[in-house]
Design a protein around this motif. Structure first.
Motif, PDB file in Angstrom:
ATOM      1  N   ALA A 102       1.247  -1.274  -0.045  1.00 30.52           N
ATOM      2  CA  ALA A 102       0.060  -0.351  -0.351  1.00 30.52           C
ATOM      3  C   ALA A 102       0.823   1.550   0.056  1.00 30.52           C
ATOM      4  O   ALA A 102       0.458   2.297  -0.369  1.00 30.52           O
TER       5      ALA A 102
ATOM      6  N   LEU B 184       1.998   3.438  -3.111  1.00 26.96           N
ATOM      7  CA  LEU B 184       1.304   4.313  -4.486  1.00 26.96           C
ATOM      8  C   LEU B 184       0.954   5.471  -4.564  1.00 26.96           C
ATOM      9  O   LEU B 184       1.540   6.456  -2.565  1.00 26.96           O
TER      10      LEU B 184
ATOM     11  N   GLU C 214      -2.865   7.269  -7.843  1.00 27.82           N
ATOM     12  CA  GLU C 214      -3.774   6.176  -7.675  1.00 27.82           C
ATOM     13  C   GLU C 214      -4.334   5.880  -6.723  1.00 27.82           C
ATOM     14  O   GLU C 214      -5.153   5.228  -6.346  1.00 27.82           O
ATOM     15  N   VAL C 215      -3.946   6.707  -5.326  1.00 29.09           N
ATOM     16  CA  VAL C 215      -5.317   6.962  -4.387  1.00 29.09           C
ATOM     17  C   VAL C 215      -6.587   7.476  -4.806  1.00 29.09           C
ATOM     18  O   VAL C 215      -7.784   7.148  -4.267  1.00 29.09           O
TER      19      VAL C 215
ATOM     20  N   ARG D 133      -5.542  -3.967  -6.454  1.00 26.31           N
ATOM     21  CA  ARG D 133      -4.909  -2.369  -5.649  1.00 26.31           C
ATOM     22  C   ARG D 133      -3.597  -3.319  -5.514  1.00 26.31           C
ATOM     23  O   ARG D 133      -2.577  -1.993  -4.422  1.00 26.31           O
TER      24      ARG D 133
ATOM     25  N   MET E 189      -5.904   0.725   3.630  1.00 24.24           N
ATOM     26  CA  MET E 189      -5.901   1.658   2.867  1.00 24.24           C
ATOM     27  C   MET E 189      -6.840   3.172   3.360  1.00 24.24           C
ATOM     28  O   MET E 189      -6.191   3.931   2.963  1.00 24.24           O
TER      29      MET E 189
ATOM     30  N   ILE F 260      -3.765   4.941   3.960  1.00 24.09           N
ATOM     31  CA  ILE F 260      -2.655   5.838   2.614  1.00 24.09           C
ATOM     32  C   ILE F 260      -3.657   7.348   2.204  1.00 24.09           C
ATOM     33  O   ILE F 260      -3.160   8.019   1.774  1.00 24.09           O
ATOM     34  N   VAL F 261      -4.923   6.609   2.529  1.00 18.07           N
ATOM     35  CA  VAL F 261      -5.837   8.108   2.472  1.00 18.07           C
ATOM     36  C   VAL F 261      -5.755   9.415   3.360  1.00 18.07           C
ATOM     37  O   VAL F 261      -6.095  10.059   2.859  1.00 18.07           O
TER      38      VAL F 261
ATOM     39  N   TYR G 179      -2.634  10.506   2.427  1.00 15.15           N
ATOM     40  CA  TYR G 179      -3.025  12.368   1.416  1.00 15.15           C
ATOM     41  C   TYR G 179      -3.590  12.907   0.788  1.00 15.15           C
ATOM     42  O   TYR G 179      -4.395  13.535   0.638  1.00 15.15           O
TER      43      TYR G 179
ATOM     44  N   VAL H  85      -7.561  13.914  -3.819  1.00 16.57           N
ATOM     45  CA  VAL H  85      -7.540  13.169  -2.825  1.00 16.57           C
ATOM     46  C   VAL H  85      -8.986  13.128  -1.397  1.00 16.57           C
ATOM     47  O   VAL H  85      -9.854  12.916  -1.368  1.00 16.57           O
TER      48      VAL H  85
END
Length: 277
Positions: free
Chosen positions: A103, A106, A110-111, A168, A180, A183-184, A187, A193
């Motif tokens: 993950a 990314l 990509e996110v 992914r 996930m 990562i969100v 960013y 995002v």
């Protein structure tokens, strides 16, 4: 300034850990503590159902806190009637899970694409049916309506999003979801995002920021889009031939004088750009 408050289970037969530590503003009220605990555990029902108490005297008599009562620094409170278990999508659950190596590779674009794919999966699988079912459960009179609705949500979302996450590079289980989320969140300052995350939250019937934890905030002056545009313009100014020539002219000056001249050159170069913004 924030302080730590420890919330413990008042009885041993409720689910979840024995205690949870939350960060709250110094001098906050019991009502504000309930709101933060509900956010941290991903369980909004705690704002209404949680009852905070303390033991008094040698006989262990429990005395309830008033919602308007202010908390002390490093205070410990007991919670009655509910457990301290965290929902799978909560900040508490995300903090307990390490990020998956795949993950972390990314990129922001990509996110955004991942969030778009997840929203498409909701539409393709008609996830609104699950959300309607959840609302029906919450509107009922069942004793465990919040727990039942949370289970419906987690089960339905895992089924709908699992294949997309797996494509992914995430696992299709809870650890994949937590990676996930991280990562969100990492960013979340990126405009694209943040917008995609908020659009997805609306599709899930959450308020912006309540699911992914990406706050719906803008700078008090420029919007995020204008701020990025301004910074990009400044970066380009630094590489222009005229600005580089000015740097060459002041290289031989003493440190203090060089810093002063550098600031003046930069201010003059940026004046028109800032005025436009």
């Amino acid at each position: 300034q924030t302080v730590k408050v420890i919330v413990k289970r008042a009885v041993d037969d409720t689910p979840g850990p024995e205690a949870v530590t939350v960060q709250v503003p110094q001098g906050c009220t019991v009502l504000e503590l309930k709101a933060e605990l509900a956010r941290w555990l991903g369980r909004p029902e705690l704002q209404k159902k949680a009852r905070f108490v303390m033991r008094m005297g040698t006989d262990g008599t429990m005395v309830a806190f008033k919602d308007t009562e202010k908390l002390r620094r490093n205070q410990t409170v007991l919670m009655l009637g509910e457990g301290l278990q965290a929902a799978p999508w909560s900040p508490a659950a995300r903090a307990a899970q390490p990020m998956q190596p795949s993950a972390s590779e990314l990129e922001p674009a990509e996110v955004v694409q991942l969030l778009t794919d997840l929203q498409c999966a909701l539409e393709d699988q008609n996830f609104d049916k699950v959300l309607d079912q959840i609302e029906e459960v919450r509107a009922g009179q069942a004793q465990n309506q919040e727990e039942d609705s949370n289970q419906l949500f987690a089960k339905g979302l895992t089924k709908v999003w699992g294949p997309t996450l797996a494509k992914r590079g995430f696992s299709d289980g809870e650890d994949g979801f937590q990676a996930m989320f991280r990562i969100v969140g990492a960013y979340g300052r990126r405009v694209t995002v943040r917008r995609s995350a908020h659009d997805l939250e609306k599709a899930l019937r959450f308020a912006p920021g309540d699911f992914f934890g990406v706050a719906d905030v803008e700078a008090s002056g420029l919007s995020p889009e204008k701020t990025e545009e301004l910074l990009e313009g400044m970066r380009k100014l630094l590489t222009t031939r005229s600005f580089q020539a000015n740097l060459d002219d002041i290289t031989s000056l003493a440190d203090a004088a060089r810093r002063h001249c550098l600031g003046m050159h930069f201010a003059v170069a940026c004046k028109e750009l800032v005025t436009e913004q």
